[in-house]
Write an enzyme that holds these catalytic residues in place. Structure first.
Site, PDB file in Angstrom:
ATOM      1  N   HIS A 142       0.831  -1.212   0.000  1.00  0.00           N
ATOM      2  CA  HIS A 142       0.000   0.000   0.000  1.00  0.00           C
ATOM      3  C   HIS A 142       0.865   1.262   0.000  1.00  0.00           C
ATOM      4  O   HIS A 142       1.983   1.268   0.524  1.00  0.00           O
ATOM      5  CB  HIS A 142      -1.027   0.004   1.141  1.00  0.00           C
ATOM      6  CG  HIS A 142      -0.528   0.279   2.520  1.00  0.00           C
ATOM      7  ND1 HIS A 142      -0.667  -0.606   3.554  1.00  0.00           N
ATOM      8  CD2 HIS A 142       0.089   1.367   3.064  1.00  0.00           C
ATOM      9  CE1 HIS A 142      -0.175  -0.087   4.662  1.00  0.00           C
ATOM     10  NE2 HIS A 142       0.301   1.116   4.393  1.00  0.00           N
ATOM     11  N   GLU A 147      -5.027   0.763  -0.048  1.00  0.00           N
ATOM     12  CA  GLU A 147      -4.821  -0.668   0.156  1.00  0.00           C
ATOM     13  C   GLU A 147      -4.974  -1.400  -1.183  1.00  0.00           C
ATOM     14  O   GLU A 147      -5.469  -0.821  -2.162  1.00  0.00           O
ATOM     15  CB  GLU A 147      -5.863  -1.189   1.159  1.00  0.00           C
ATOM     16  CG  GLU A 147      -5.775  -0.541   2.541  1.00  0.00           C
ATOM     17  CD  GLU A 147      -4.658  -1.129   3.418  1.00  0.00           C
ATOM     18  OE1 GLU A 147      -3.703  -1.724   2.870  1.00  0.00           O
ATOM     19  OE2 GLU A 147      -4.735  -0.986   4.647  1.00  0.00           O
TER      20      GLU A 147
HETATM   21  C1  GLP Z   1       1.173   3.529   7.023  1.00  0.00           C
HETATM   22  C2  GLP Z   1       1.023   4.868   6.268  1.00  0.00           C
HETATM   23  C3  GLP Z   1       1.800   4.841   4.994  1.00  0.00           C
HETATM   24  C4  GLP Z   1       3.177   4.313   5.286  1.00  0.00           C
HETATM   25  C5  GLP Z   1       3.099   2.856   5.600  1.00  0.00           C
HETATM   26  C6  GLP Z   1       4.417   2.260   6.077  1.00  0.00           C
HETATM   27  O1  GLP Z   1       0.000   2.802   7.128  1.00  0.00           O
HETATM   28  N1  GLP Z   1      -0.305   5.289   6.003  1.00  0.00           N
HETATM   29  O2  GLP Z   1       1.844   6.146   4.429  1.00  0.00           O
HETATM   30  O3  GLP Z   1       4.017   4.466   4.171  1.00  0.00           O
HETATM   31  O4  GLP Z   1       2.060   2.569   6.501  1.00  0.00           O
HETATM   32  O5  GLP Z   1       4.703   2.654   7.374  1.00  0.00           O
HETATM   33  P1  GLP Z   1       6.108   2.433   8.062  1.00  0.00           P
HETATM   34  O6  GLP Z   1       7.038   3.399   7.448  1.00  0.00           O
HETATM   35  O7  GLP Z   1       5.859   2.707   9.511  1.00  0.00           O
HETATM   36  O8  GLP Z   1       6.496   1.021   7.800  1.00  0.00           O
END
Ligand code: GLP
Length: 250
Positions: A142, A147
């Site tokens: 995503h 999603e």
């Molecule tokens: C979240 C955010 C995204 C982000 C992703 C990964 O749900 N909405 O924008 O890129 O998940 O997050 P992380 O960098 O904490 O792995």
């Protein structure tokens, strides 16, 4: 269709984060009124720390910068500690000279969600479009909260989070209990993101390796939202060695 994405590989997560900051700083320095799209999550934290350092030590100014954030949890107000507005305050906005009125994060408490989403899209257009949109990636591919199944022409809207995204965001880093994670969010759409003049997707760690492989070498498919960046004319994936570890393998 071969992808057009430029891939930059760095050894460590820190070097990858610094590279992303360098790409952002180059846009900030080259435009008179730069427009940035920003992401939340664990991945960009070091990038924001590096931008704050560049502001302190290298006179990188955000005074003329406008920002738009990818997403926000539905039901969380701007003062809620786990809201993405607060995340941005803590990690970037409080440490640079960006003008508060030039920062736009979707309102998770908007009384009319459609009106809020339409206003967000209109404001991006009025600002002249996004020069660079920084993205992370979810373990399921995503981007923002788009999603799997999100369409290439999707726009800013209310979405329901998948159980795996709720679990990923409640592993103690942000929410300690899955029950605390909002079930819905407002998110920029795939089309909203694809309209940015340039895109930098930062991915670090082994947990992202399969999603990165699918995004670059899998089909251009709504099943992996980040694969929908494959035909963007100026998209760069900045990876550490763990996130890149499955590239080149069948
Ligand atoms: C979240 C955010 C995204 C982000 C992703 C990964 O749900 N909405 O924008 O890129 O998940 O997050 P992380 O960098 O904490 O792995």
């Amino acid at each position: 269709m071969p992808h057009r994405i430029k891939v930059v590989m760095k050894e460590s997560a820190r070097e990858a984060a610094v590279e992303a900051a360098r790409l952002i700083a180059a846009v900030v320095r080259s435009k008179s009124r730069p427009v940035l799209g920003l992401a939340t999550g664990g991945t960009p934290e070091l990038t924001y720390a590096e931008l704050a350092r560049m502001h302190r030590e290298e006179a990188l100014s955000f005074a003329a910068v406008r920002t738009f954030n990818l997403d926000e949890y539905a039901g969380l107000g701007p003062d809620h500690a786990q809201s993405y507005r607060q995340f941005m305050q803590r990690h970037l906005f409080a440490h640079v000279d960006v003008r508060p009125w030039n920062t736009r994060v979707l309102d998770g408490l908007a009384s009319s969600v459609p009106a809020e989403c339409e206003a967000f899209e209109r404001q991006i257009v009025a600002a002249g479009g996004v020069d660079l949109w920084l993205l992370g990636i979810g373990g399921n591919g995503h981007i923002a909260f788009n999603e799997p199944g999100s369409t290439v022409d999707s726009r800013t809207r209310l979405v329901t989070l998948t159980p795996e995204t709720i679990a990923a965001n409640s592993d103690g880093r942000f929410f300690s209990d899955p029950a605390e994670v909002p079930r819905c969010a407002l998110t920029a759409g795939i089309a909203t993101i694809r309209e940015a003049r340039s895109i930098v997707l930062l991915a670090t760690g082994r947990k992202k390796a399969e999603a990165v492989r699918q995004s670059l070498h899998g089909l251009f498919s709504e099943r992996c939202p980040a694969s929908l960046l494959q035909d963007h004319p100026d998209c760069t994936f900045v990876l550490d060695s763990e996130a890149a570890s499955l590239l080149g393998k069948a």
